[in-house]
Design an enzyme around this catalytic site. Structure first.
Site, PDB file in Angstrom:
ATOM      1  N   ARG A 276       0.818  -1.219   0.000  1.00  0.00           N
ATOM      2  CA  ARG A 276       0.000   0.000   0.000  1.00  0.00           C
ATOM      3  C   ARG A 276       0.852   1.270   0.000  1.00  0.00           C
ATOM      4  O   ARG A 276       0.548   2.214  -0.737  1.00  0.00           O
ATOM      5  CB  ARG A 276      -0.881  -0.017   1.263  1.00  0.00           C
ATOM      6  CG  ARG A 276      -1.915   1.078   1.285  1.00  0.00           C
ATOM      7  CD  ARG A 276      -2.610   1.158   2.656  1.00  0.00           C
ATOM      8  NE  ARG A 276      -2.965  -0.118   3.198  1.00  0.00           N
ATOM      9  CZ  ARG A 276      -4.161  -0.718   3.064  1.00  0.00           C
ATOM     10  NH1 ARG A 276      -5.127  -0.122   2.410  1.00  0.00           N
ATOM     11  NH2 ARG A 276      -4.386  -1.888   3.602  1.00  0.00           N
ATOM     12  N   ARG A 312     -12.977  -1.727  -1.763  1.00  0.00           N
ATOM     13  CA  ARG A 312     -12.619  -1.409  -0.375  1.00  0.00           C
ATOM     14  C   ARG A 312     -13.765  -0.781   0.423  1.00  0.00           C
ATOM     15  O   ARG A 312     -13.988  -1.159   1.576  1.00  0.00           O
ATOM     16  CB  ARG A 312     -11.366  -0.527  -0.310  1.00  0.00           C
ATOM     17  CG  ARG A 312     -10.144  -1.133  -1.017  1.00  0.00           C
ATOM     18  CD  ARG A 312      -8.854  -0.386  -0.727  1.00  0.00           C
ATOM     19  NE  ARG A 312      -8.440  -0.539   0.652  1.00  0.00           N
ATOM     20  CZ  ARG A 312      -8.614   0.349   1.587  1.00  0.00           C
ATOM     21  NH1 ARG A 312      -9.144   1.520   1.304  1.00  0.00           N
ATOM     22  NH2 ARG A 312      -8.247   0.109   2.820  1.00  0.00           N
ATOM     23  N   CYS A 343     -26.167  -4.053  -8.355  1.00  0.00           N
ATOM     24  CA  CYS A 343     -27.393  -4.301  -7.590  1.00  0.00           C
ATOM     25  C   CYS A 343     -27.092  -4.813  -6.183  1.00  0.00           C
ATOM     26  O   CYS A 343     -27.364  -5.972  -5.854  1.00  0.00           O
ATOM     27  CB  CYS A 343     -28.268  -5.277  -8.353  1.00  0.00           C
ATOM     28  SG  CYS A 343     -28.617  -4.648  -9.989  1.00  0.00           S
ATOM     29  N   GLU A 344     -26.497  -3.997  -5.384  1.00  0.00           N
ATOM     30  CA  GLU A 344     -26.201  -4.295  -3.981  1.00  0.00           C
ATOM     31  C   GLU A 344     -26.213  -2.966  -3.232  1.00  0.00           C
ATOM     32  O   GLU A 344     -25.656  -1.976  -3.721  1.00  0.00           O
ATOM     33  CB  GLU A 344     -24.769  -4.850  -3.831  1.00  0.00           C
ATOM     34  CG  GLU A 344     -24.479  -6.098  -4.587  1.00  0.00           C
ATOM     35  CD  GLU A 344     -24.375  -7.329  -3.707  1.00  0.00           C
ATOM     36  OE1 GLU A 344     -24.503  -7.209  -2.469  1.00  0.00           O
ATOM     37  OE2 GLU A 344     -24.172  -8.401  -4.278  1.00  0.00           O
ATOM     38  N   TYR A 371      -4.797  -2.129  -3.884  1.00  0.00           N
ATOM     39  CA  TYR A 371      -6.010  -2.868  -3.557  1.00  0.00           C
ATOM     40  C   TYR A 371      -7.236  -2.250  -4.238  1.00  0.00           C
ATOM     41  O   TYR A 371      -8.345  -2.292  -3.698  1.00  0.00           O
ATOM     42  CB  TYR A 371      -6.191  -2.963  -2.030  1.00  0.00           C
ATOM     43  CG  TYR A 371      -4.951  -3.517  -1.352  1.00  0.00           C
ATOM     44  CD1 TYR A 371      -4.552  -4.833  -1.581  1.00  0.00           C
ATOM     45  CD2 TYR A 371      -4.144  -2.733  -0.526  1.00  0.00           C
ATOM     46  CE1 TYR A 371      -3.399  -5.344  -1.006  1.00  0.00           C
ATOM     47  CE2 TYR A 371      -2.987  -3.239   0.058  1.00  0.00           C
ATOM     48  CZ  TYR A 371      -2.629  -4.538  -0.179  1.00  0.00           C
ATOM     49  OH  TYR A 371      -1.487  -5.050   0.386  1.00  0.00           O
TER      50      TYR A 371
HETATM   51  N1  LLP Z   1       3.334  -9.036   3.200  1.00  0.00           N
HETATM   52  C1  LLP Z   1       2.353  -9.908   3.467  1.00  0.00           C
HETATM   53  C2  LLP Z   1       2.699 -11.264   3.892  1.00  0.00           C
HETATM   54  C3  LLP Z   1       1.010  -9.508   3.348  1.00  0.00           C
HETATM   55  O1  LLP Z   1       0.038 -10.365   3.639  1.00  0.00           O
HETATM   56  C4  LLP Z   1       0.697  -8.186   2.927  1.00  0.00           C
HETATM   57  C5  LLP Z   1      -0.695  -7.731   2.791  1.00  0.00           C
HETATM   58  C6  LLP Z   1       1.767  -7.315   2.638  1.00  0.00           C
HETATM   59  C7  LLP Z   1       3.072  -7.774   2.796  1.00  0.00           C
HETATM   60  C8  LLP Z   1       1.552  -5.904   2.183  1.00  0.00           C
HETATM   61  O2  LLP Z   1       0.891  -5.149   3.128  1.00  0.00           O
HETATM   62  P1  LLP Z   1       0.709  -3.560   2.915  1.00  0.00           P
HETATM   63  O3  LLP Z   1       2.090  -2.953   2.961  1.00  0.00           O
HETATM   64  O4  LLP Z   1       0.069  -3.348   1.606  1.00  0.00           O
HETATM   65  O5  LLP Z   1      -0.148  -3.152   4.042  1.00  0.00           O
HETATM   66  N2  LLP Z   1      -7.091  -5.577   0.753  1.00  0.00           N
HETATM   67  C9  LLP Z   1      -6.750  -4.897   1.976  1.00  0.00           C
HETATM   68  C10 LLP Z   1      -5.313  -5.093   2.373  1.00  0.00           C
HETATM   69  C11 LLP Z   1      -4.910  -6.552   2.506  1.00  0.00           C
HETATM   70  C12 LLP Z   1      -3.467  -6.756   2.851  1.00  0.00           C
HETATM   71  C13 LLP Z   1      -3.090  -8.191   2.780  1.00  0.00           C
HETATM   72  N3  LLP Z   1      -1.698  -8.468   3.044  1.00  0.00           N
HETATM   73  C14 LLP Z   1      -7.126  -3.427   1.842  1.00  0.00           C
HETATM   74  O6  LLP Z   1      -7.590  -3.010   0.793  1.00  0.00           O
HETATM   75  O7  LLP Z   1      -6.996  -2.670   2.785  1.00  0.00           O
END
Ligand code: LLP
Length: 416
Positions: A276, A312, A343-344, A371
């Site tokens: 992110r 999200r 439709c939700e 994401y």
């Molecule tokens: N490493 C692992 C093992 C992970 O599971 C994840 C994210 C990351 C790194 C990266 O994390 P970040 O730096 O992006 O926070 N769909 C959700 C976020 C799910 C994150 C899953 N794992 C959202 O839109 O907020």
């Protein structure tokens, strides 16, 4: 919003007006800023410049080949969770030797293919996976690198769906199980234990949980040293949050400096897996208002993007800023729910937002580079959006809009 900003009351991505992009590529459309992606990645890399380290971008955040390619050219490593992600990294010119394969459910086929490709290492999440990895590596006459992903049982204070480091989560190995597992690893001749990994959650807005996790990891490293294991790397995962609304997360530099201070003189190579923090604020979702619908209770701005494009808000009740592409005072300001055509009732992109808009106007949903497209779907048989990359005064289509034919190209009717 340095990379997306107003000029003469019109919103720009770097030097290109979003109105022009909508005219050229249509809507809904994801628009990314190359400069933003590069600046974010470099902020991580620079903060660790004088230490052995590798920034392994978490591919799941946004896996478009153009983005992976830009990062590969900067020298990035990649954190992946499926053979599909690994294939994308290779297709984008990424170095297999910089790929980490994480995830709780790696299949045998995925592991075999990853061994064949020669990735750097596997982040292992359970005892049963360790046994499977050894058997498969032996079948290929290879010795493979593994890191143990521990579950430090730390509350990351984030949305429960994206918290991963607590005992009740499916992720990682319980700290109490690590030493016995290491004894088992010693008996396996096809595994090389090179590190400890942890990832406690996503969108973390304070540094404290990261530091608590480091304490547990360092404690374990010391114990393993006593047992005769010399590790090479510490993978501290991803998880740094961004400002969507009024959160106040540390900057990338503050975050890395905070980790470094806590790691003191630890000589191991530091791996980070940010997703992110690299791509979220580097992207917006551009959408057009189809209708303004006013009821007795609410005003709706019905747009051509929907929960299938940006999930999200529906999934996590996430708040993302929604900006008009053109600022003007031609229309009365009203409070709108910005909703899509799906439709939700969960199909909203934002609720109770003050906007002065008319049908036909363009809106930009900010911080949608992570994401966003990666979690999009074809629900309601909606082709997935186009994606474009802006680089100063140049815009390139990096994924064309899906066609209607593509929606059912793989489907087969029963003939009898
Ligand atoms: N490493 C692992 C093992 C992970 O599971 C994840 C994210 C990351 C790194 C990266 O994390 P970040 O730096 O992006 O926070 N769909 C959700 C976020 C799910 C994150 C899953 N794992 C959202 O839109 O907020």
């Amino acid at each position: 919003m340095q990379f997306f900003d107003y000029e003469n009351n019109e919103l720009y991505a770097e030097q290109i007006s979003l109105t022009e992009i909508a005219q050229q590529f249509g809507t809904p459309c994801y628009v990314y800023s190359r400069a933003a992606i590069e600046a974010n990645w470099r902020a991580f890399d620079n903060a660790l410049a004088d230490k052995p380290h590798r920034i392994c971008y978490a591919v799941k955040a946004n896996s478009n080949l153009a983005i992976l390619n830009i990062l590969a050219r900067l020298g990035s490593g990649f954190d992946t969770v499926s053979i599909g992600e690994i294939a994308r990294v290779i297709a984008a010119g990424g170095d297999p030797k910089k790929i980490i394969f994480s995830g709780v459910g790696k299949t045998s086929a995925e592991i075999l293919r990853a061994i064949e490709i020669g990735i750097h290492s596997f982040n292992v999440e359970s005892g049963v996976e360790i046994t499977r990895l050894n058997t498969l590596a032996a079948s290929q006459h290879k010795i493979i690198n593994i890191s143990l992903r521990i579950n430090p049982d730390i509350d990351a204070n984030t949305h429960p769906y994206i918290s991963t480091g607590m005992k009740e989560n499916k992720f990682g190995i319980d700290i109490a199980d690590v030493l016995p597992l290491c004894a088992k690893i010693k008996t396996f001749s096809n595994l090389n234990l090179i590190g400890i990994a942890c990832h406690i959650g996503s969108q973390l807005t304070t540094i404290t949980p990261f530091l608590s996790a480091i304490d547990r990891v360092l404690d374990l490293v010391a114990q393993l040293k006593q047992q005769g294991f010399t590790l090479q790397q510490l993978d501290l995962g991803g998880g740094l949050g961004i400002r969507y609304h009024n959160e106040e997360p540390p900057t990338i530099n503050e975050y890395v400096m905070g980790l470094r201070e806590h790691l003191a003189d630890c000589p191991l190579e530091i791996i980070l897996e940010p997703g992110r923090a690299i791509t979220a604020n580097a992207g917006i979702l551009l959408t057009r208002i189809e209708y303004l619908k006013h009821t007795q209770h609410k005003n709706f701005a019905i747009v051509d993007a929907a929960m299938n494009d940006l999930m999200r808000p529906a999934l996590y009740n996430a708040w993302q800023q929604i900006l008009p592409v053109e600022l003007n005072n031609k229309h009365p300001e009203k409070i709108y729910d910005i909703v899509g055509p799906v439709c939700e009732t969960a199909d909203f992109l934002g609720r109770d937002r003050k906007l002065a808009v008319e049908s036909g106007d363009l809106l930009a949903i900010t911080c949608a580079g992570a994401y966003g497209f990666a979690m999009s779907s074809n629900y309601n048989s909606r082709p997935r959006a186009a994606e474009v990359m802006v680089d100063k005064n140049k815009v390139t289509l990096i994924r064309r809009r899906e066609t209607i034919d593509e929606l059912y190209a793989g489907e087969i009717m029963v003939t009898e």
